[in-house]
Design a protein around this motif. Structure first.
Motif, short mmCIF file in Angstrom:
data_model
loop_
_atom_site.label_atom_id
_atom_site.label_comp_id
_atom_site.label_asym_id
_atom_site.label_seq_id
_atom_site.Cartn_x
_atom_site.Cartn_y
_atom_site.Cartn_z
N TYR A 527 13.48 1.98 -3.56
CA TYR A 527 12.03 3.38 -3.90
C TYR A 527 13.10 3.94 -5.47
N SER A 528 13.47 3.50 -5.71
CA SER A 528 14.40 3.64 -7.37
C SER A 528 13.02 2.82 -8.17
N GLY A 529 12.62 1.46 -7.42
CA GLY A 529 11.45 1.38 -8.52
C GLY A 529 10.15 2.37 -8.59
N TYR A 530 9.42 2.24 -7.35
CA TYR A 530 7.97 3.61 -7.67
C TYR A 530 8.78 4.69 -8.29
N VAL A 531 9.76 5.16 -8.39
CA VAL A 531 9.99 6.42 -9.18
C VAL A 531 10.10 6.17 -10.54
N ALA A 532 10.51 4.87 -11.02
CA ALA A 532 10.35 4.98 -12.11
C ALA A 532 9.33 4.62 -12.63
N LEU A 533 8.17 4.24 -12.14
CA LEU A 533 7.06 3.39 -12.51
C LEU A 533 6.48 4.66 -12.71
N ALA A 534 6.75 5.90 -12.04
CA ALA A 534 5.71 6.60 -12.41
C ALA A 534 5.99 7.66 -13.41
N TYR A 535 7.51 7.65 -13.72
CA TYR A 535 7.30 7.53 -14.67
C TYR A 535 7.01 7.20 -15.87
N TRP A 536 7.38 6.37 -15.89
CA TRP A 536 6.05 5.13 -17.23
C TRP A 536 4.96 5.39 -16.81
N TRP A 537 4.32 5.53 -15.78
CA TRP A 537 2.81 5.61 -15.82
C TRP A 537 2.83 7.22 -16.58
N ALA A 566 -2.02 8.51 -6.40
CA ALA A 566 -2.07 8.37 -5.10
C ALA A 566 -2.08 7.09 -4.59
N ARG A 567 -1.97 6.40 -4.19
CA ARG A 567 -1.71 4.99 -4.09
C ARG A 567 -0.81 4.44 -3.93
N ILE A 568 0.50 4.33 -4.44
CA ILE A 568 1.60 3.13 -4.31
C ILE A 568 2.47 4.68 -4.44
N LEU A 569 2.81 5.60 -5.28
CA LEU A 569 3.56 6.31 -4.99
C LEU A 569 4.26 6.78 -4.02
N PRO A 570 3.35 6.67 -2.71
CA PRO A 570 3.52 7.05 -1.63
C PRO A 570 4.31 6.43 -0.26
N ARG A 571 4.23 5.20 -1.03
CA ARG A 571 5.28 4.26 -0.40
C ARG A 571 6.51 4.97 -0.37
#
Lengths: 596, 596
Positions: A527-537, A566-571
């Protein structure tokens, strides 16, 4: 055979457009780390890795390392030794090491793109120089003066290499169980006896000597992890005055036959009264080793990143060439026998998944490396402290997420090839096999997850998380009204709020039941990794819009960010739900009832 | 080396307690398929696969098949040929084939547990007899009388084996592009010329003859997929009167070096004027081949299942033995040096994930096989029609989900071993490499997804989905007030409703933009698989509570179902969100902008 081209443009974008690395390095006093110098390093690194290392990747896999039982020597694959000599001659070994030991003194973050290139070009080869860095760091931080004097220069110059000898047959994660003994001699040295396994680069034919950093127990040591000391044990004996003597009492018992990284020698090392010297304080070895391990964990994260990028590059080339079926919305290349498969939405889904994880992951990994520099070299004590907390928090995320994504991206890339991906000659299945080690060594994903949630969040009261949440909020505030990133601000803020809530929730549960930490850890990590990546994107889009990059590049960032949201963050939805369900469903079943 | 024990108890539970197979078979007129007979088949199958096939799995991987360029012959790994002879002697080859051709006439579903056992015991070996079934079926359904007479008996008895020759170097998915030519001779035979690749069991040393079913084009054939005909082409010529003649014009060009299934010969076959005979109607070959492919797809699903189960069994044994760290909630085995790793929540997460996917997947796979029988043999025409629609709908789900879960379960199992999982001698990495082919051959996961959403849902108006939704609603109604499953009813109904809504939604979008189908297909497929498994888990709990199984078994089902609903079913959230986000984020990026 798979190809590799260093992604210089994106590396430059990350370093200069997003992270503002030149200014950062300058203010930390790295006077030599100008943009010109860094770009020259990137270009030379690209040349070396693309032309020397990448072509050896396939033969390394096919031929592998071999071990001669009679002489105990390990032979590396054809070309590996020569490539290492070029690496040493090129001055690559000491790129980021201190000048007083022969290094070039560039910041840590300046070495990271080179590291990524090496990993992408030839992961197995890259493991030989990799471990030297850990040994160098351990000696710089914990070694006595004479040890630094004697061992560091050859290590930094690459004339010798280093290893980290932790694991034993009955213990890996649980080093408190280790049995290797160290018996003091009258001359201040120790006799080291025991068996170490999984020693990466434990032996080879690159250099005359190898410097093993070994965990062992002194005779009077307390039981468990508080009775472990660190020793330096050269393959060929080295006296405190620097005199190189005879072969030491350490011998390769065997090398492992592995799923991948065949070109990397994974050794069983038998220490039989080998002469060693205590590094740092007695019984404090585990702590010293953990210092090294944090850097090593970031480095393994980069391995996942490098393999992902190489896999994506090849899948992309294949998807543009391979003609198969027509686009559902009508032929796109009516003059060809069929459309290239990149027109198909599902192929795009796989490629964009890789692209979003690679480019976002690159930012996450490089930023963590920059934090290492800031934590050591910022002129501002408060900033050093914050960077230290944040890099501690990010290290397990970078290690685990970039390697899990490495497994995933090599999976997608292979899938793009269809049945051809399963055939060795295309080289893509090697990347998948090589990637599979990265979620295991330097602590499995499960161990990273416990480090993150148990230690970095619970024990350290989430200091690193708070720094990161602060960065997100600052970004959101600074970009209110910025049309280029407007669409990302609200979802990012939502996720940041949810991240905080979930953290509180699991913290409260853990008070009542410590199993809640272990039960939530993996999902919390991902979860943390995906939110962090949202920030970096979101930051990538903002930075690219603000940059002099061409419009095509900007469009690539913008559309990939949209895809990501749209498609990765929903994980995160599934990970959050799993966390929220608590420990009960994991712990209820009796161990005897797991059988079908 | 990894171990294997056939999960007889769960197989019996699935067949008899959940699917009520004995009664089903009896009412379809399979008089011999009594519970006693079926249990004897299971027990003998377990003995054969555990003692003969499983021990050959490792040597098959290590030695592999070899190809002698000079003679063109393929040699299988040591022991494979002898094991095949035992398989034939045991009467296994024709277990579910019609008695008139020497088979034992058991229902299709009765052969499925044996299939799972073979795949788990030795996937590579299992590929040799597997393809005979496809050839048998094609000839039964489409062959002329003399072809059935001449070819079927040896195939059913296992004296000869069969292949399916579809793929060519430039086409796999897109068979409309195929080039192999068939030129008619005066005697009614055809000369077949062309190159076929990826031919599983394309050659071997098990039998005197091999019967290739080959797709090729007649001289006057229309272009594309409507101009493809099916031919039977024996390795050794066979005349219509059954006389076996000389070697035919088909030669092994090479065998592939693959990531896994090394014991399985994947051949390049060069047909050079080979004598063949038309099977079925001219230019209708693709349809005939698709009939075979559906059964083959269900069979590949079972491969994923078998590998998952073997991986789980070994990870479970390792997790009970391996001592490492103490439980976070306090030592569970204070007399041991550390606790077995099965006490740790994250290890349990991995094991329970596998257990829930394996046992739920077994039900899904076996039920699909039962549907094949019902679709052919039910005395009720309406039931036959419904079963046919449902098996068509479930086939891509079973194939893709069981194989994706095979990749996932072998991943988790390896991860439980830590670094040891990467070492060949433990045998777990072989399972991961072997599993990797299953999401590729017989149509990649992406192709299954398009078959599901594009064909089974859109073209056929979701007939199969409606049948399945009806089953769910019936179950929910029947179990209102059943305390044992009360907790599962509401979430199951919710998901069923959402499934229907999402289906409608993507259908409406697809009217405006055909890319919406391709964009949603993968997530729709995985979503469907997870909801289907939720149904099967709820039914498992209901059936186990209602059975004479011991309380421990019931607890295992109950707790695993709870785990599944709490921690796996939420994956649907991410898939639903991805689907709902539509095609735009997949299609916007220009193909040239994918580069980093």
């Amino acid at each position: 055979m798979s190809q590799y081209k260093a992604p210089l443009r994106d590396m430059q974008f990350v370093l200069f457009d997003v992270l503002d690395a030149e200014a950062q390095f300058q203010r930390m006093g790295f006077d030599d780390a100008s943009r010109d110098v860094l770009e020259a390093v990137l270009e030379e690194g690209a040349r070396f890795t693309e032309t020397v290392l990448a072509p050896l990747n396939e033969i390394g896999d096919r031929v592998g390392c071999s071990h001669d039982k009679a002489t105990g020597t390990v032979t590396t694959p054809p070309g590996f030794k020569q490539a290492y000599a070029q690496y040493v001659d090129g001055g690559w070994a000491g790129l980021t090491s201190p000048p007083e030991f022969g290094g070039q003194g560039l910041p840590h973050a300046a070495g990271v793109p080179l590291k990524e290139m090496i990993d992408a070009a030839n992961l197995a080869w890259g493991n030989f120089p990799l471990l030297s860095h850990g040994a160098t760091e351990a000696l710089i931080q914990h070694g006595e003066d004479w040890q630094r004097e004697v061992f560091l220069k050859p290590l930094v110059e690459g004339r010798w290499t280093g290893t980290m000898c932790l694991t034993e047959p009955h213990c890996g994660t649980d080093l408190g169980l280790l049995k290797t003994r160290a018996v003091p001699n009258d001359d201040g040295s120790y006799d080291i006896t025991g068996t170490k396994i999984f020693i990466t680069a434990g032996d080879h034919d690159f250099t005359d000597n190898i410097i093993h950093l070994v965990l062992a127990r002194l005779p009077d040591a307390p039981a468990g992890s508080k009775g472990i000391s660190l020793f330096v044990v050269p393959k060929i004996r080295v006296a405190p005055d620097g005199t190189v003597g005879e072969a030491n009492g350490v011998r390769v018992g065997s090398i492992e036959h592995k799923m991948g990284i065949h070109g990397s020698a994974t050794c069983v090392l038998n220490f039989d009264g080998a002469q060693g010297y205590l590094v740092g304080q007695a019984n404090k070895g585990l702590m010293a080793m953990f210092t090294m391990m944090n850097t090593a964990r970031l480095a393994v994260g980069l391995q996942g990143l490098g393999l992902s990028d190489r896999a994506l590059q090849n899948a992309l080339a294949y998807s543009r060439e391979r003609l198969q079926m027509r686009a559902l919305s009508g032929a796109k290349f009516p003059d060809k026998a069929a459309d290239p498969i990149i027109v198909h939405p599902d192929v795009r889904r796989m490629l964009l998944t890789c692209k979003s994880l690679v480019e976002g992951g690159r930012l996450m990994g490089y930023h963590a490396a920059l934090l290492v520099d800031i934590a050591h070299h910022s002129p501002d004590a408060d900033e050093r402290k914050q960077a230290d907390a944040l890099v501690g928090f990010m290290t397990p995320i970078v290690k685990a997420c970039l390697t899990e994504w490495g497994v995933e991206c090599t999976y997608h890339a292979l899938q793009c090839y269809g049945g051809h991906g399963y055939i060795a000659e295309h080289g893509i299945e090697q990347l998948a096999r090589d990637a599979r080690i990265t979620t295991l060594y330097e602590g499995t994903t499960g161990i990273q997850a416990l480090d993150l949630l148990g230690r970095k969040v619970m024990q350290l009261q989430g200091a690193g998380l708070q720094v990161f949440l602060g960065m997100i909020e600052t970004f959101c505030q600074e970009h209110t009204g910025n049309a280029a990133v407007a669409e990302f601000i609200a979802p990012l803020r939502d996720k940041a709020g949810e991240w905080q809530r979930l953290t509180m929730q699991v913290g409260q549960r853990a008070v009542a039941n410590p199993d809640e930490v272990g039960a939530a850890a993996y999902d919390y990590l991902m979860y943390s990794g995906y939110v962090a990546l949202a920030y970096w994107w979101a930051r990538s889009v903002a930075a690219s819009e603000n940059s002099t990059q061409p419009e095509g590049f900007k469009a690539g960032k913008r559309e990939t960010a949209r895809f990501y949201f749209a498609r990765i963050l929903p994980r995160t939805l599934g990970h959050a739900a799993a966390m929220e369900s608590g420990a009960a469903s994991l712990m209820a079943l009796d161990a005897e009832r797991f059988d079908t």
